[in-house]
Motif scaffolding. Structure first.
Motif, PDB file in Angstrom:
ATOM      1  N   UNK A  56      43.460  41.665  47.014  1.00  0.00           N
ATOM      2  CA  UNK A  56      42.913  40.485  46.348  1.00  0.00           C
ATOM      3  C   UNK A  56      43.654  39.251  46.827  1.00  0.00           C
ATOM      4  N   UNK A  57      42.903  38.216  47.168  1.00  0.00           N
ATOM      5  CA  UNK A  57      43.441  36.889  47.477  1.00  0.00           C
ATOM      6  C   UNK A  57      42.855  35.983  46.407  1.00  0.00           C
ATOM      7  N   UNK A  58      43.689  35.512  45.501  1.00  0.00           N
ATOM      8  CA  UNK A  58      43.172  34.854  44.312  1.00  0.00           C
ATOM      9  C   UNK A  58      44.040  33.686  43.864  1.00  0.00           C
ATOM     10  N   UNK A  59      43.479  32.852  43.021  1.00  0.00           N
ATOM     11  CA  UNK A  59      44.241  31.744  42.435  1.00  0.00           C
ATOM     12  C   UNK A  59      44.863  32.164  41.109  1.00  0.00           C
ATOM     13  N   UNK A  60      44.545  33.356  40.618  1.00  0.00           N
ATOM     14  CA  UNK A  60      45.000  33.819  39.308  1.00  0.00           C
ATOM     15  C   UNK A  60      46.426  34.359  39.368  1.00  0.00           C
ATOM     16  N   UNK A  61      47.380  33.542  38.980  1.00  0.00           N
ATOM     17  CA  UNK A  61      48.798  33.927  38.980  1.00  0.00           C
ATOM     18  C   UNK A  61      49.163  34.554  37.641  1.00  0.00           C
ATOM     19  N   UNK A  62      48.435  35.583  37.278  1.00  0.00           N
ATOM     20  CA  UNK A  62      48.625  36.239  35.986  1.00  0.00           C
ATOM     21  C   UNK A  62      49.108  37.666  36.214  1.00  0.00           C
ATOM     22  N   UNK A  63      50.338  37.983  35.806  1.00  0.00           N
ATOM     23  CA  UNK A  63      50.851  39.344  35.990  1.00  0.00           C
ATOM     24  C   UNK A  63      49.961  40.419  35.374  1.00  0.00           C
ATOM     25  N   UNK A  64      49.370  40.128  34.208  1.00  0.00           N
ATOM     26  CA  UNK A  64      48.516  41.128  33.562  1.00  0.00           C
ATOM     27  C   UNK A  64      47.291  41.434  34.423  1.00  0.00           C
ATOM     28  N   UNK A  65      46.710  40.420  35.033  1.00  0.00           N
ATOM     29  CA  UNK A  65      45.544  40.633  35.889  1.00  0.00           C
ATOM     30  C   UNK A  65      45.949  41.374  37.159  1.00  0.00           C
ATOM     31  N   UNK A  69      46.290  48.917  38.866  1.00  0.00           N
ATOM     32  CA  UNK A  69      45.906  50.165  38.202  1.00  0.00           C
ATOM     33  C   UNK A  69      44.502  50.597  38.603  1.00  0.00           C
ATOM     34  N   UNK A  70      43.633  49.635  38.917  1.00  0.00           N
ATOM     35  CA  UNK A  70      42.264  49.953  39.329  1.00  0.00           C
ATOM     36  C   UNK A  70      42.210  50.481  40.759  1.00  0.00           C
ATOM     37  N   UNK A  71      43.327  50.366  41.488  1.00  0.00           N
ATOM     38  CA  UNK A  71      43.361  50.907  42.844  1.00  0.00           C
ATOM     39  C   UNK A  71      43.557  49.889  43.940  1.00  0.00           C
ATOM     40  N   UNK A  72      43.844  48.634  43.582  1.00  0.00           N
ATOM     41  CA  UNK A  72      44.103  47.626  44.615  1.00  0.00           C
ATOM     42  C   UNK A  72      45.395  47.968  45.352  1.00  0.00           C
TER      43      UNK A  72
END
Length: 192
Positions: free
Chosen positions: A67-76, A82-85
């Motif tokens: 994932x390359x994302x702007x979401x800097x959220x540890x929970x996400x 856990x989903x397999x990333x």
């Protein structure tokens, strides 16, 4: 625009087999092209990258997924792992870090942007011991405010067994108090 920037960044390093505009398009593209690696955002029109990842994993597809994302959220990030990333990189840290992350993932490692700064999440990415279903159950009851004796009665365990589970969970999550345990579990998305 982001896709074009990534394409330029990867030029000479990797062959781009396609760009998807939405979740269903990405799922079809991966099924058709069988790439060596998938680079996706979390948010996409028509679904999200997590849904695509889960669908691929449910089909038995083990293509490395970053994932390359702007979401800097540890929970996400923890949810994605856990989903397999295989990787979670922040867009703000793209460039050399992205190339390094992709090389590591293609080499069989897992990568999470260090700036997320969550030691437990980093440990998870590096192959930390997973919590067992029983440990997760104990953790959720602890987070719900129950004491060891109450948890023991509810689960049909001895108080000593509950305490052993709690101690093991605290070791895995690298915390030293019940309050830290609950906060870390929330940060990692373990209390869903």
């Amino acid at each position: 625009m982001v896709a074009e920037g990534i394409e330029r960044l990867l030029a000479g390093t990797a062959d781009l087999v396609g760009i998807a505009q939405d979740g269903p398009g990405l799922l079809q593209l991966v099924r058709r092209e069988k790439p060596d690696l998938v680079l996706s955002d979390v948010n996409m029109p028509g679904g999200n990258g997590l849904d695509v990842l889960k669908a691929l994993r449910a089909e038995g597809d083990r293509t490395p997924f970053v994932f390359l994302t702007m979401h800097a959220e540890p929970a996400l990030a923890a949810t994605a792992m856990r989903a397999g990333a295989n990787g979670y990189v922040l867009k703000e840290a793209a460039g050399e870090e992205l190339l390094s992350a992709l090389r590591q993932v293609l080499g069989g490692a897992t990568y999470i942007t260090p700036s997320l700064g969550n030691p437990a999440l980093q440990a998870h990415a590096l192959g930390m011991q997973e919590l067992t279903p029983k440990q997760l159950e104990v953790l959720r009851l602890v987070a719900g405010g129950l004491r060891s004796k109450q948890i023991a009665e509810r689960l049909g365990l001895s108080v000593r067994t509950v305490e052993a589970h709690k101690y093991t969970i605290m070791q895995i999550l690298d915390v030293h108090s019940t309050l830290e345990l609950v906060r870390r579990a929330e940060d990692l998305g373990l209390l869903f």
